[in-house]
Design a protein around this motif. Structure first.
Motif: not given
Length: 504
Positions: A189-214
């Motif tokens: 069943g559902p097991a939470g989420t993985i959160r990814m954040t990508v930052r840099s010195a000179d570009a907007p931040t990118v975020r993404h969420t991945t659902r984890v299922i066992s």
């Protein structure tokens, strides 16, 4: 998904150079949560380059992040899982291999003038790129067995940080930041989420969420490797896809069947299928919403119809089964693609016990089936006429056009075009040592009074060098090509005229 479908080191690669790779990929498609949509992983081996190629990616800047952007660059998330299925530890399998968590980032120049177009080949770079992964969803369910130091990744508890450095515009970072191994005692069943954040010195931040299922769905597909012979040009062929799930958990979010035709076109018939073109389509994606339960199998209640091309001699019509959330970004058709005009394609239950599963691609996609065909079409070789232009007494050259159609070359791809020169025109032979060896020149044939032999085909074309000895108004020669009459019954167009245009 019941008896009927409901409609509804580091690796860098240039975006242009990698765009031709057609491979398995994971589409990121989170609905309503403001996360990114992106494409997925390639099937290249882990030691080589992977594509950061095209896709309908939507990057999401972080309006509240602490980083500032100069507006000089953009990062786009080409590939990251939308749903990550973590296999369950069992007495039989022990700790089965978990799928890769594969990420592809692409850097480009920021759009100028509000056009929204990304200038992937502009000079410059996005500097100081860093990716953070919150993996607390794995706590108690899986252990992080390794991180990829070649990508600058390091682990602290259930967090992984990757320092990717600078990404040049038009390049991308392609990496698997971490690997995990399931722990025993995890319920499905559902097991939470993985959160990814990508930052840099000179570009907007990118975020993404991945659902984890066992649990692990295992997509299957009926191969349907039919071979059809004697298909008339323009004849119709029918393909009925079928698929199932031999895993221990349902596939959530629906199933998509992606169809590809070579040497044939697909009829845009079904409302829940979208096609790459309104007519003459060669690709289609049919979506079947709802869950695909473990142990279930279905086939479509109608056939997908392909029409053999008028000039096709052979071809294929194949399909691949994907989780809808994970259709590869090189395979997915955009939402704006035209839909079929008829009723939706629906599903009916079948026995899927004999369907093979996806093997190494378990839980991601199932390599489906299809058909191959041979038509009754014949070759139609057609000679192409040309004009020799020049002044009387002048030596001139003309490129001899190659015939249209197949069937005039031998098994090695070599053929000869025969030119009968118009009256008043004589051949000037050019020895090989007197010209660029990549350019073939016409030479005398076996009979001195017969046609000139022009070998080919060659990338540079075949050249005829002649002298316009005297003016003969209305002079007319011919260019002809030989073909097997049994394969090319229409021999009438194997000869075309050669004329002379005298210049003042």
């Amino acid at each position: 998904m019941g008896g009927a479908a409901r409609t509804g080191g580091k690796r860098w690669c240039t975006l242009v150079a990698c765009a031709s790779v057609l491979v398995a990929a994971v589409v990121v498609a989170s609905a309503g949560d403001g996360t990114d949509r992106a494409g997925g992983r390639t099937g290249a081996d882990r030691g080589g380059h992977r594509t950061a190629g095209r896709g309908g990616t939507v990057w999401t800047p972080d309006p509240h992040g602490g980083d500032t952007s100069s507006g000089q660059g953009l990062l786009r998330l080409r590939s990251a899982p939308n749903v990550y299925y973590l296999p369950r530890y069992s007495a039989f399998q022990q700790a089965p291999s978990a799928p890769e968590f594969h990420v592809v980032l692409a850097a480009s120049a920021a759009p100028s003038g509000g056009s929204g177009e990304l200038a992937a080949t502009s000079k410059g770079a996005v500097g100081g790129v860093e990716a953070d992964f919150d993996l607390t969803a794995f706590q108690g369910r899986a252990e992080i067995t390794s991180v990829h130091k070649g990508y600058g990744c390091a682990r602290s508890g259930y967090r992984v940080h990757c320092a990717l450095g600078s990404l040049k515009f038009g390049e991308g970072a392609d990496f698997t930041p971490f690997s995990v191994r399931p722990k025993p005692g995890t319920a499905a069943g559902p097991a939470g989420t993985i959160r990814m954040t990508v930052r840099s010195a000179d570009a907007p931040t990118v975020r993404h969420t991945t659902r984890v299922i066992s649990g692990s769905p295992r997509l299957t597909a009926r191969p349907d490797l039919d071979r059809l012979a004697e298909v008339p040009p323009g004849g119709r062929m029918r393909l009925t896809p079928a698929f199932g799930n031999k895993g221990d958990i349902a596939v959530e979010g629906g199933i998509s069947v992606v169809v590809s035709a070579l040497g044939a076109g697909l009829l845009p018939r079904y409302a829940n299928c979208r096609y790459d073109k309104a007519s003459g389509a060669t690709r289609a994606q049919c979506d079947f919403p709802g869950a695909l339960p473990a142990g279930a199998a279905y086939e479509t209640d109608g056939a997908l119809t392909a029409v053999a091309g008028r000039s096709a001699k052979t071809g294929t019509v194949t399909y691949t089964v994907w989780r809808t959330a994970d259709v590869g970004y090189l395979a997915v058709l955009p939402a704006s693609a035209p839909h079929g005009s008829g009723a939706p394609l629906r599903l009916r239950p079948v026995d899927g016990s004999a369907f093979p599963d996806a093997g190494a691609e378990t839980g991601e996609r199932a390599v489906g089936g299809g058909l191959s065909f041979e038509t009754t079409g014949k070759d139609d070789v057609e000679a192409v006429g040309f004009v020799v232009k020049g002044r009387v007494g002048q030596v001139v050259e003309a490129t001899v056009p190659y015939p249209r159609g197949d069937g005039w070359t031998d098994s090695f791809g070599r053929g000869t075009v025969w030119v009968t020169l118009p009256a008043g025109v004589s051949l000037i032979e050019v020895p090989p040592q007197d010209h660029d060896s990549d350019v073939p020149y016409c030479h005398r044939g076996p009979r001195p009074d017969g046609p000139v032999a022009c070998p080919g085909p060659a990338a540079a074309g075949t050249v005829l060098r002649v002298r316009l000895d005297r003016r003969v108004d209305g002079a007319r020669g011919s260019v002809s090509v030989r073909s097997d009459p049994s394969a090319d019954p229409d021999q009438r167009n194997n000869t075309a005229p050669v004329t002379v245009q005298y210049l003042p």
